[in-house]
Design a protein around this motif. Structure first.
Motif, short mmCIF file in Angstrom:
data_model
loop_
_atom_site.label_atom_id
_atom_site.label_comp_id
_atom_site.label_asym_id
_atom_site.label_seq_id
_atom_site.Cartn_x
_atom_site.Cartn_y
_atom_site.Cartn_z
N THR A 1 0.74 -1.15 -0.11
CA THR A 1 -0.11 -0.10 0.00
C THR A 1 0.71 1.17 0.02
O THR A 1 0.47 2.11 -0.85
N SER B 1 -1.21 -7.39 -5.51
CA SER B 1 -1.27 -5.92 -5.14
C SER B 1 -2.18 -5.58 -3.83
O SER B 1 -3.40 -6.07 -3.93
N SER B 2 -1.63 -4.94 -3.00
CA SER B 2 -2.57 -4.32 -1.89
C SER B 2 -2.83 -2.80 -2.30
O SER B 2 -3.00 -2.77 -3.78
N GLY B 3 -3.30 -2.03 -1.62
CA GLY B 3 -3.87 -0.96 -2.04
C GLY B 3 -5.50 -0.41 -2.13
O GLY B 3 -5.75 0.70 -2.35
N ALA B 4 -6.15 -1.65 -2.02
CA ALA B 4 -7.47 -1.35 -2.33
C ALA B 4 -8.30 -0.77 -1.09
O ALA B 4 -8.92 0.51 -1.30
N VAL B 5 -7.69 -0.90 0.16
CA VAL B 5 -8.17 -0.08 1.09
C VAL B 5 -7.84 1.26 1.21
O VAL B 5 -8.53 2.20 1.24
N GLY B 6 -6.41 1.41 0.91
CA GLY B 6 -5.82 2.61 0.63
C GLY B 6 -6.44 3.64 -0.31
O GLY B 6 -6.74 4.90 -0.06
N TYR C 1 -6.66 6.04 7.25
CA TYR C 1 -6.73 4.64 7.21
C TYR C 1 -7.57 4.14 8.22
O TYR C 1 -7.25 4.47 9.38
N ASN D 1 -5.39 -10.21 -5.00
CA ASN D 1 -5.40 -9.37 -3.82
C ASN D 1 -6.26 -10.32 -2.83
O ASN D 1 -6.98 -11.38 -3.40
N GLU D 2 -6.27 -10.10 -1.57
CA GLU D 2 -7.00 -10.77 -0.92
C GLU D 2 -8.63 -10.26 -0.91
O GLU D 2 -8.84 -8.83 -1.17
N ASP E 1 -11.05 -8.76 0.35
CA ASP E 1 -11.20 -8.09 1.79
C ASP E 1 -12.51 -8.16 2.52
O ASP E 1 -12.94 -8.34 3.63
N ASP F 1 -1.54 -10.97 5.82
CA ASP F 1 -1.26 -9.83 5.15
C ASP F 1 -0.98 -10.25 3.68
O ASP F 1 -0.95 -11.61 3.59
N ASN F 2 -0.72 -9.35 2.90
CA ASN F 2 -0.59 -9.99 1.63
C ASN F 2 1.02 -10.56 1.13
O ASN F 2 1.28 -11.22 0.24
N1 GLU Z 1 -5.78 -6.32 1.01
C1 GLU Z 1 -5.64 -5.06 1.44
C2 GLU Z 1 -5.52 -3.81 0.40
O1 GLU Z 1 -5.62 -4.27 -0.80
C3 GLU Z 1 -4.16 -4.94 1.99
C4 GLU Z 1 -3.49 -6.06 2.83
C5 GLU Z 1 -1.98 -6.24 2.91
O2 GLU Z 1 -1.18 -5.19 2.55
O3 GLU Z 1 -1.34 -6.92 3.70
O4 GLU Z 1 -5.64 -2.90 0.76
#
Ligand code: GLU
Length: 253
Positions: free
Chosen positions: A9, A45-50, A61, A129-130, A132, A143-144
């Protein structure tokens, strides 16, 4: 080579909860380059929540689970839209895989078969991605970083790249002059990351090292490197320069 690239993220989003376009452009161009050279690439790729933070008008956040999930739901589409637009410039299509830990446990073969089909095509990048919105505590990967290790193991990847906000692993004691280019024994460095925790906010680092330990124990070489210099992936793959990132040597099985 089959490679898994995980991006955090901190690399993909700005403090104000929007996507960092310039950082993503670099990443996409570097990954498209690797595909052009014939490598099979999966992006975790993370960043979905962000990316959802600004859409929901939040000041920072979120900590609350349902709010994080709402951010992820809205941020994931923004993230994928950005990837799709940028990869298309390089004649690459994107595929989205949103997974829970349970999916990788019980439906692993389906996930594996899907990725293999996508690889056969040659110009599609699977982006993982997870999932979420349905990943409650007991179903979470953690975590990712851990998710990327699971993906690398599932695919028997040749290498895992963890892209973060530092150039690599630094020696203990707070000297930020030069990174450690090569680590043979992750357990030894884990001990000093734990010791340094707090002083240099190494908490995140020790979680990364634990994930990396799982990768090298499974025989997969892992690299920790700066997410703002994704072109270094190519350099590292060719056995290149010492300062490009830290290499964690895989255990022989
Ligand atoms: N899945 C979360 C997201 O995309 C991030 C989890 C992580 O970075 O560990 O924001």
């Amino acid at each position: 080579m089959k490679i898994v690239v995980k991006v955090g993220t901190g690399v993909l989003t700005r403090e104000n909860g929007t996507l960092d376009g310039s950082s993503i452009v670099h990443l996409v161009s570097a990954l498209a380059d690797l595909m052009q050279q014939g490598h099979q690439v999966v992006l975790v790729s993370s960043g979905a929540v962000g990316a959802g933070v600004s859409v929901l008008g939040l000041p920072s956040y979120p900590q609350e689970l349902s709010l994080k999930q709402a951010c992820a739901a809205v941020g994931q589409t923004r993230l994928m839209q950005t990837y799709e637009n940028l990869f298309n410039h390089f004649d690459v299509d994107v595929a989205q895989l949103l997974l829970t830990a349970d999916d990788l446990k019980r439906r692993r073969h389906h996930v594996q078969a899907t990725v293999m089909r996508l690889f056969e095509h040659g110009r599609i990048i699977p982006i993982v991605n997870e999932n979420d919105t349905v990943s409650v505590e007991e179903l979470k990967f953690g975590d990712n970083d851990i998710l990327s290790v699971h993906i690398a193991r599932m695919l028997e990847a040749d290498a895992l790249f963890i892209l973060t906000s530092v150039d690599g692993l630094y020696p203990p004691g707070g000297s930020r002059k030069a990174i450690i280019p090569r680590v043979e024994d992750v357990d030894a460095v884990l001990a000093f990351a734990e010791e340094d925790r707090g002083r240099f906010s190494m908490g995140g680092m020790s979680a990364k090292l634990q994930a990396i330990r799982e990768a090298v124990n499974a025989g997969i070489g892992a690299y920790m490197m700066h997410g703002r210099h994704p072109e270094r992936i190519g350099v590292l793959l060719e056995g290149g320069r010492e300062e490009a990132g830290t290499f964690f040597v895989p255990k022989k099985g």
